[in-house]
Motif scaffolding. Sequence first.
Motif, PDB file in Angstrom:
ATOM      1  N   ARG A 171       0.865  -1.190   0.000  1.00  0.00           N
ATOM      2  CA  ARG A 171       0.000   0.000   0.000  1.00  0.00           C
ATOM      3  C   ARG A 171       0.898   1.236   0.000  1.00  0.00           C
ATOM      4  NH1 ARG A 171      -3.506  -2.595   4.739  1.00  0.00           N
ATOM      5  NH2 ARG A 171      -4.716  -4.014   3.459  1.00  0.00           N
ATOM      6  N   ASP A 172       0.723   2.074  -0.987  1.00  0.00           N
ATOM      7  CA  ASP A 172       1.613   3.221  -1.138  1.00  0.00           C
ATOM      8  C   ASP A 172       0.866   4.539  -1.356  1.00  0.00           C
ATOM      9  OD1 ASP A 172       0.675   2.727  -3.676  1.00  0.00           O
ATOM     10  OD2 ASP A 172       2.632   2.331  -4.549  1.00  0.00           O
ATOM     11  N   GLN A 173      -0.420   4.532  -1.081  1.00  0.00           N
ATOM     12  CA  GLN A 173      -1.205   5.761  -1.187  1.00  0.00           C
ATOM     13  C   GLN A 173      -2.249   5.763  -0.081  1.00  0.00           C
ATOM     14  OE1 GLN A 173      -2.505   6.686  -5.116  1.00  0.00           O
ATOM     15  NE2 GLN A 173      -3.646   8.475  -4.488  1.00  0.00           N
ATOM     16  N   VAL A 174      -2.474   6.933   0.500  1.00  0.00           N
ATOM     17  CA  VAL A 174      -3.474   7.067   1.556  1.00  0.00           C
ATOM     18  C   VAL A 174      -4.389   8.243   1.237  1.00  0.00           C
ATOM     19  CG1 VAL A 174      -1.986   8.506   3.046  1.00  0.00           C
ATOM     20  CG2 VAL A 174      -3.860   7.182   4.064  1.00  0.00           C
TER      21      VAL A 174
ATOM     22  N   LEU B 120       4.996  18.125  -4.165  1.00  0.00           N
ATOM     23  CA  LEU B 120       5.888  16.990  -3.959  1.00  0.00           C
ATOM     24  C   LEU B 120       6.715  17.203  -2.711  1.00  0.00           C
ATOM     25  CD1 LEU B 120       7.515  16.331  -7.458  1.00  0.00           C
ATOM     26  CD2 LEU B 120       5.733  15.012  -6.330  1.00  0.00           C
ATOM     27  N   ILE B 121       7.031  16.098  -2.058  1.00  0.00           N
ATOM     28  CA  ILE B 121       8.003  16.119  -0.976  1.00  0.00           C
ATOM     29  C   ILE B 121       9.180  15.283  -1.452  1.00  0.00           C
ATOM     30  CG2 ILE B 121       8.519  15.422   1.388  1.00  0.00           C
ATOM     31  CD1 ILE B 121       5.578  15.868   2.052  1.00  0.00           C
TER      32      ILE B 121
ATOM     33  N   VAL C  49       7.088  11.956  -2.584  1.00  0.00           N
ATOM     34  CA  VAL C  49       5.761  11.861  -1.991  1.00  0.00           C
ATOM     35  C   VAL C  49       4.914  12.963  -2.601  1.00  0.00           C
ATOM     36  CG1 VAL C  49       4.468  12.045   0.162  1.00  0.00           C
ATOM     37  CG2 VAL C  49       6.693  10.900   0.144  1.00  0.00           C
ATOM     38  N   GLY C  50       3.753  12.593  -3.113  1.00  0.00           N
ATOM     39  CA  GLY C  50       2.835  13.564  -3.694  1.00  0.00           C
ATOM     40  C   GLY C  50       1.698  13.855  -2.735  1.00  0.00           C
ATOM     41  N   CYS C  51       1.410  15.132  -2.523  1.00  0.00           N
ATOM     42  CA  CYS C  51       0.323  15.564  -1.638  1.00  0.00           C
ATOM     43  C   CYS C  51      -0.679  16.362  -2.453  1.00  0.00           C
ATOM     44  CB  CYS C  51       0.863  16.451  -0.523  1.00  0.00           C
ATOM     45  SG  CYS C  51       2.042  15.634   0.552  1.00  0.00           S
TER      46      CYS C  51
ATOM     47  N   ILE D 172       3.082   7.756  -2.285  1.00  0.00           N
ATOM     48  CA  ILE D 172       4.521   7.545  -2.174  1.00  0.00           C
ATOM     49  C   ILE D 172       4.972   6.818  -3.435  1.00  0.00           C
ATOM     50  CG2 ILE D 172       6.372   6.499  -0.818  1.00  0.00           C
ATOM     51  CD1 ILE D 172       3.012   7.102   0.797  1.00  0.00           C
ATOM     52  N   MET D 173       5.935   7.416  -4.145  1.00  0.00           N
ATOM     53  CA  MET D 173       6.329   6.887  -5.450  1.00  0.00           C
ATOM     54  C   MET D 173       7.838   6.751  -5.560  1.00  0.00           C
ATOM     55  SD  MET D 173       3.873   9.553  -7.456  1.00  0.00           S
ATOM     56  CE  MET D 173       4.108  10.813  -6.209  1.00  0.00           C
TER      57      MET D 173
END
Length: 139
Positions: free
Chosen positions: A2-5, A49-50, A64-66, A78-79
């Motif tokens: 799991r890489d997205q919330v 992006l982080i 990390v994309g927000c 999270i990529m």
Amino acid sequence: MRDQVRFTTSLFQPPLEQSENGAALANWLCAKLPASFEAACMEEDWGYLIEFASPRLSASKIIVGCSHVEEQQWSIAIMHERSFFDKILKRPVPVAELREIIAAIDEVVAEEAAISEIEWFENDEKLQERNHGVRAFEG
């Protein structure tokens, strides 16, 4: 993995302009992540992006994309950026670093009382959501 919330919160106001999409979330998350990550955010055309300045994490090319989804719903993805050479040379995905970042984000999101309706998931190759759960690594 799991890489997205996706979650609901009133901590941030929905953006008034596309250029603000995810800015408040990205800044908040940078402040909450461990200092050793050396997290910093920057504007992207679809959100914020982080990136990580820590040599250990920056070498892994994890970002990390927000972004804001709708109303009070927000998303963090999270990529791993795979370069042309990563693909050609068949370099492995940095699983340990991905797991470390995902675990840190999972903890930050889960511990924030103002965040609810937490849903972690992953996308398959056709960008269809699968493997949903309340925590990143729960069964």
